[in-house]
Design a protein around this motif. Sequence first.
Motif, PDB file in Angstrom:
ATOM      1  N   MET A 181       0.823  -1.218   0.000  1.00  0.00           N
ATOM      2  CA  MET A 181       0.000   0.000   0.000  1.00  0.00           C
ATOM      3  C   MET A 181       0.859   1.272   0.000  1.00  0.00           C
ATOM      4  O   MET A 181       1.870   1.322   0.675  1.00  0.00           O
ATOM      5  CB  MET A 181      -0.900   0.005   1.230  1.00  0.00           C
ATOM      6  CG  MET A 181      -2.089  -0.929   1.083  1.00  0.00           C
ATOM      7  SD  MET A 181      -3.252  -0.306  -0.143  1.00  0.00           S
ATOM      8  CE  MET A 181      -3.896   1.123   0.733  1.00  0.00           C
ATOM      9  N   PRO A 182       0.479   2.357  -0.720  1.00  0.00           N
ATOM     10  CA  PRO A 182      -0.774   2.435  -1.488  1.00  0.00           C
ATOM     11  C   PRO A 182      -0.604   2.025  -2.943  1.00  0.00           C
ATOM     12  O   PRO A 182      -1.320   2.495  -3.816  1.00  0.00           O
ATOM     13  CB  PRO A 182      -1.105   3.926  -1.390  1.00  0.00           C
ATOM     14  CG  PRO A 182       0.254   4.592  -1.432  1.00  0.00           C
ATOM     15  CD  PRO A 182       1.197   3.616  -0.737  1.00  0.00           C
ATOM     16  N   PHE A 183       0.341   1.161  -3.210  1.00  0.00           N
ATOM     17  CA  PHE A 183       0.588   0.736  -4.580  1.00  0.00           C
ATOM     18  C   PHE A 183       0.019  -0.657  -4.806  1.00  0.00           C
ATOM     19  O   PHE A 183      -0.193  -1.401  -3.845  1.00  0.00           O
ATOM     20  CB  PHE A 183       2.086   0.759  -4.887  1.00  0.00           C
ATOM     21  CG  PHE A 183       2.725   2.079  -4.542  1.00  0.00           C
ATOM     22  CD1 PHE A 183       2.509   3.198  -5.327  1.00  0.00           C
ATOM     23  CD2 PHE A 183       3.498   2.203  -3.402  1.00  0.00           C
ATOM     24  CE1 PHE A 183       3.071   4.422  -5.000  1.00  0.00           C
ATOM     25  CE2 PHE A 183       4.068   3.429  -3.064  1.00  0.00           C
ATOM     26  CZ  PHE A 183       3.849   4.535  -3.871  1.00  0.00           C
ATOM     27  N   CYS A 184      -0.172  -0.993  -6.082  1.00  0.00           N
ATOM     28  CA  CYS A 184      -0.821  -2.258  -6.392  1.00  0.00           C
ATOM     29  C   CYS A 184       0.139  -3.428  -6.217  1.00  0.00           C
ATOM     30  O   CYS A 184      -0.266  -4.566  -6.125  1.00  0.00           O
ATOM     31  CB  CYS A 184      -1.378  -2.236  -7.813  1.00  0.00           C
ATOM     32  SG  CYS A 184      -0.118  -2.236  -9.108  1.00  0.00           S
ATOM     33  N   SER A 185       1.429  -3.139  -6.158  1.00  0.00           N
ATOM     34  CA  SER A 185       2.407  -4.208  -6.022  1.00  0.00           C
ATOM     35  C   SER A 185       3.717  -3.651  -5.490  1.00  0.00           C
ATOM     36  O   SER A 185       3.946  -2.437  -5.515  1.00  0.00           O
ATOM     37  CB  SER A 185       2.661  -4.879  -7.381  1.00  0.00           C
ATOM     38  OG  SER A 185       3.281  -3.966  -8.264  1.00  0.00           O
ATOM     39  N   ARG A 186       4.587  -4.532  -5.051  1.00  0.00           N
ATOM     40  CA  ARG A 186       5.898  -4.083  -4.575  1.00  0.00           C
ATOM     41  C   ARG A 186       6.679  -3.419  -5.695  1.00  0.00           C
ATOM     42  O   ARG A 186       7.438  -2.488  -5.476  1.00  0.00           O
ATOM     43  CB  ARG A 186       6.702  -5.297  -4.081  1.00  0.00           C
ATOM     44  CG  ARG A 186       6.216  -5.826  -2.754  1.00  0.00           C
ATOM     45  CD  ARG A 186       7.218  -6.849  -2.279  1.00  0.00           C
ATOM     46  NE  ARG A 186       6.626  -7.797  -1.344  1.00  0.00           N
ATOM     47  CZ  ARG A 186       7.219  -8.921  -0.953  1.00  0.00           C
ATOM     48  NH1 ARG A 186       8.391  -9.239  -1.463  1.00  0.00           N
ATOM     49  NH2 ARG A 186       6.644  -9.721  -0.097  1.00  0.00           N
TER      50      ARG A 186
END
Length: 70
Positions: free
Chosen positions: A21-26
Amino acid sequence: MKKIRCPVCGRMFDPETTEAMPFCSRRCRIIDLGRWLGEQYAIPHVEKDEEDEDSETPRLSDHESPEDYY
Ligand SMILES: [Zn+2]
């Protein structure tokens, strides 16, 4: 289920399915970090220099400023 938008790739994703979070992936989180660090070098601050240059323009006044006599 509420979805949010990834600030890096712009994809809508479910917050409960990500571990970055707040991203869709690492991967997007790393991209965002690298982008942020890159901007530190890419955008120097030049606005203040423009102000200094303006204050150095010669004045046509015959009077010396009071500070000059101290
Ligand atoms: Zn993403």
